[in-house]
Design an enzyme around this catalytic site. Structure first.
Site, short mmCIF file in Angstrom:
data_model
loop_
_atom_site.label_atom_id
_atom_site.label_comp_id
_atom_site.label_asym_id
_atom_site.label_seq_id
_atom_site.Cartn_x
_atom_site.Cartn_y
_atom_site.Cartn_z
CB CYS A 513 -0.95 -0.01 1.20
SG CYS A 513 -0.09 0.01 2.79
CD GLN A 514 1.66 6.30 -0.86
OE1 GLN A 514 1.06 5.73 -1.78
NE2 GLN A 514 2.71 7.08 -1.09
#
Lengths: 563, 563
Positions: A513-514
């Site tokens: 994810c980020q």
């Protein structure tokens, strides 16, 4: 020793600490410090800020002077006295008075060498030209200040992107000088791993520094218009009025070699845990010696003020018959780089690789305090730990406020041989403006502990082979569209449970994810549903940093999609 | 447990953490959070700053909402649902829908109580009058904000000088409101020892807070002109438009009592190291429970967010069959008070006294970074440690920037059972703007270690009896003239070696300077010359703080001489 005569060569940091400690242990000892310079116990860590005029009063740099040593400690300080020879058999030194030229012989019961280190000056053609300086002493900083004012310096080249190079770049900019920073390596700040420095590269460029990585100096020539031209290995020339050489330091071992003292492979004086050299009446401390790294057990050179002070006290204890042992160094350090702070403790990944020590690692990017309180900044963190028992091996942090605090906590945890499981359980200060109920230190421990327990195994971006694994991006579609890793499939976390049928049952699934948190949740969901899921530690943010570290000559925008 | 049904009562901090962790451990479990309020997982630590409008957007306080719990974690959140009864034998709870009034019975395999704590509301006459508020929930903060605006509040009385009282005083002042702070004890911030808070008292008064110590509320009456009058035990009346009750909180145990669960002596729910109550199917976490202090081993109430989160995870682990053990609490905490920061970890001196635990202590006042770098502020520190082995028992720090950093280091050192000898050797971050080659943490360790080793024994101001000892002030004459302790003799440190004959050979000599460092040097000189010298820890600065703590109704100026 009844009334020993203790002579100390070099009166900064280690030498000064040793002298003061020896006096506290013995009123009877005769203690004499010799220094070839004009100052004793000055604040060399402050010199870049004196050049930058943030510290404008030179007197502030004098932590103590010869009178204070005399009146407070009954310690004699002989300035501008250079020790030119040691006779270990006779236990005497030859001391030259630099003002009169007289040479005197001085007997000792104990001799302490604290000569420090000297700036490295490679044999570049033109090195003797005016306008080229190193920074190590108060007179050095005076000369640079004068040069800036008299020569009305507009452009400077700083050679070397280590601690001094960083601090000098900032301080010259503070004086309104345009700075080019030349660094031979593809990263600044060599104690850190390359991918941790990409945010610093961006910051330096945003602050206006002309950062030239992977480019070394070839030589210097004088130039009518600009004063100097710095010629580089890439072929580029840099016209300038001022050059600061900040390539690093080498231990001052001339005296030790003359005296036949054992040196180590790294070129420093070899000492035992009581700071005793190969001669039983000679001790050595500070930047001139080799020390043992408590993580790698390797001999190394660590020119830092904190360890030098501890070494000085240890040597004094040893001379006075105490059995204090120096516990080695862990190379805890911090540097302010314009608005940023970078700090580390213990071993870097490259040091662990070099030493052949097995390690695991996690990356994270937590806020320095809770996001709901105004002004939260992320801290990029990297934690290195033993894959066997979770023992902390090293930590690096890059951010703004609150960055070095987390490394201080990691430093004492490392000293105490704590594990990532202990970091999970740490109870640290929390109020909205200071941290979070789960502090960044807790988070680092949790991610590592979850990996070690097998709850959420982590994998590394550098091992990614998109042919062999399924690469799953669990961010929201808008984040995915703004930039993602090639071949990644996007299933946002909120949809994951309903879209499990889209996932391969036989293939490993690498999730990102980020920053790693949603990928952790996704990894847990997938593993419980029977999939071989792994969390790509540090998420897209770390991937971008690694990508940029491989190609440091330009700054990628965070939103730049991978080709 | 195959597909357990886990019900959680209360969705903030501990309850929310427990729910999320349980999901990460089991995709199959049915997890339901009931909360009688309108919000789940909100940032209650941010509420004072929302009142102060430093956080102006209420949405920022919502760390997560019911939708996020559902979409991300597949956790059901039922807001405005109050659990009104537990039947432990049947393993059911009765839940009342506060909007419809319906009551449903819900079966559970595991029940987790996370009801939190409620503000203490003593039976003051007039407590029901409009304008008297406590602060615990988002609706509470909304009501206070509205009251401030609608009633155009000019004057407020904050009752209670703990964390919330401090933060509310600051935030009301931020809104332009004149604040009177009433505290029944002679000090604010009860987790700290009194003498550590005198600098905070001064700071509060400098910031314009009308600080009334040793004065409690008697009652409230309505007033035509001002709205309210706060009547106090001293007889003074305080007209005001707004009263904030911040006297503390008491554990919410109504449900637990109804269910027949064991409570502790402090009134909280008693749990074991896995957060399990006296009923094997019911767990409890957060502010409602009693926890064990790792220093004193006593059961205590510690309403802090960090431990609540850890407890939530521990309970989830236990329910899912992991053997995680909660290690207890050390009460690490921090509070911003206008420009100051106060932080502590472990036991206070008064707590150690209460528990009958032997301790030694040192005081120090180091700069938060080197003095030669602009902006250095002192940090007042107190370190409590075992007189037997030097193990750290507690630490308190009061200052500005860098204060809580030192307590974080002390906190993890305490967790690791480190000693003052380890603090001496700590290798922490140093660059001029961040600390010192000898960090305040190192100094604390050194002073304590020197005392334990007998090199420089320390004595405490409260034990001073000027008749029995010689009291020696080794500061410079100008410092002595500006203020000194009664009966002290002044021999400045630089003259000490030449004036030994003025000292008594048979009498103990208690030495002090401004903060303790010169007295340490003097103590070493004297002890080596055969005198029974002791260092008065913390120096004149600590003496002044203690003096003021004994008479906290007014602020002494630092230069004020003792009568």
């Amino acid at each position: 020793m009844g009334k020993p005569r203790i002579l100390i060569v070099g009166g900064v940091a280690g030498g000064a600490s040793c002298a003061a400690r020896a006096r506290r242990l013995s009123e009877e000892a005769e203690i004499v410090i010799f220094d070839r310079g004009q100052f004793v116990s000055f604040a060399n860590c402050g010199l870049p800020y004196y050049v930058g005029d943030l510290i404008s009063d030179e007197k502030k740099l004098l932590v103590a002077n010869a009178n204070l040593f005399q009146s407070r400690f009954n310690i004699q300080v002989r300035l501008e006295h250079e020790v030119i020879d040691i006779d270990p058999a006779a236990q005497t030194i030859q001391v030259k008075n630099l003002q009169t030229g007289d040479v005197l012989s001085e007997p000792y019961d104990a001799l302490v060498l604290s000569p420090g280190a000297a700036p490295i000056r490679p044999p570049f053609p033109g090195l003797e030209l005016p306008g080229i300086f190193a920074l190590r002493t108060i007179p050095d900083s005076r000369r640079i200040r004068e040069w800036i004012e008299v020569d009305r310096v507009k452009r400077a080249v700083v050679v070397g992107g280590g601690f001094i190079g960083m601090e000098m770049s900032e301080n010259l900019m503070r004086r309104g000088i345009q700075v080019t920073l030349l660094e031979k390596l593809p990263q600044v700040m060599p104690p850190f791993d390359a991918e941790m420095m990409t945010a610093v590269h961006t910051h330096l460029r945003e602050k206006g520094v002309d950062l030239c990585l992977s480019n070394g100096v070839k030589g210097f020539v004088s130039d009518k218009a600009d004063g100097l031209i710095v010629q580089t290995e890439s072929g580029d020339d840099y016209p300038t009025n001022l050059v600061i050489l900040a390539i690093g330091v080498r231990p001052e071992t001339t005296l030790a070699e003359q005296a036949g003292l054992q040196l180590g492979d790294r070129g420093g004086i070899r000492v035992n845990a009581q700071m005793q050299t190969s001669d039983p009446h000679i001790w050595a401390v500070g930047d001139a010696i080799e020390v043992q790294d408590i993580v790698t057990n390797e001999w190394t050179l660590v020119p830092l003020a904190g360890p030098a002070n501890r070494q000085g006290r240890t040597a004094a204890d040893a001379i006075m018959g105490y059995d204090t042992q120096f516990r080695g160094v862990q190379s805890t350090s911090v540097c302010g780089i314009f608005d940023m702070t970078v700090a580390c403790t213990g071993a870097s990944e490259k040091a662990l690789k070099r030493a052949g020590i097995p390690y695991a690692k996690v990356y994270l990017h937590p806020g320095h305090h809770v996001s709901y309180f105004p002004g939260a900044h992320p801290i990029d963190m990297k934690l290195l730990f033993s894959p066997d028992d979770g023992r902390i091996l090293g930590a690096q942090a890059v951010g703004y406020e609150g960055t070095e605090k987390r490394i201080d906590v990691m430093a004492i945890a490392l000293q105490a041989s704590l594990t990532v499981f202990d970091l999970e359980e740490a109870e640290l200060c929390y109020a909205p403006q200071f941290g979070a109920a789960k502090d960044p230190v807790n988070f680092a421990g949790m991610i590592a502990a979850n990996a070690l327990r097998g709850d959420a195994p982590i994998v590394y971006w550098e091992h990614l082979s998109a042919e062999q694994v399924m690469l799953l991006d669990v961010r929201n579609p808008d984040e995915f569209e703004a930039g993602h890793v090639a071949n990644a499939v996007n299933i946002p976390l909120p949809e994951l449970r309903d879209r499990l049928s889209e996932l391969p049952e036989q293939q490993d699934i690498w999730v990102y994810c980020q920053v790693g948190q949603r990928a952790y949740y996704a990894t847990r969901v997938l593993r419980q549903c029977g999939y071989n899921a792994y969390n790509l530690t540090g998420g897209y943010k770390t991937q971008q940093a690694m990508d940029q570290a491989l190609d440091p000559t330009h700054t990628l925008h965070p939103e730049h999609p991978r080709p």
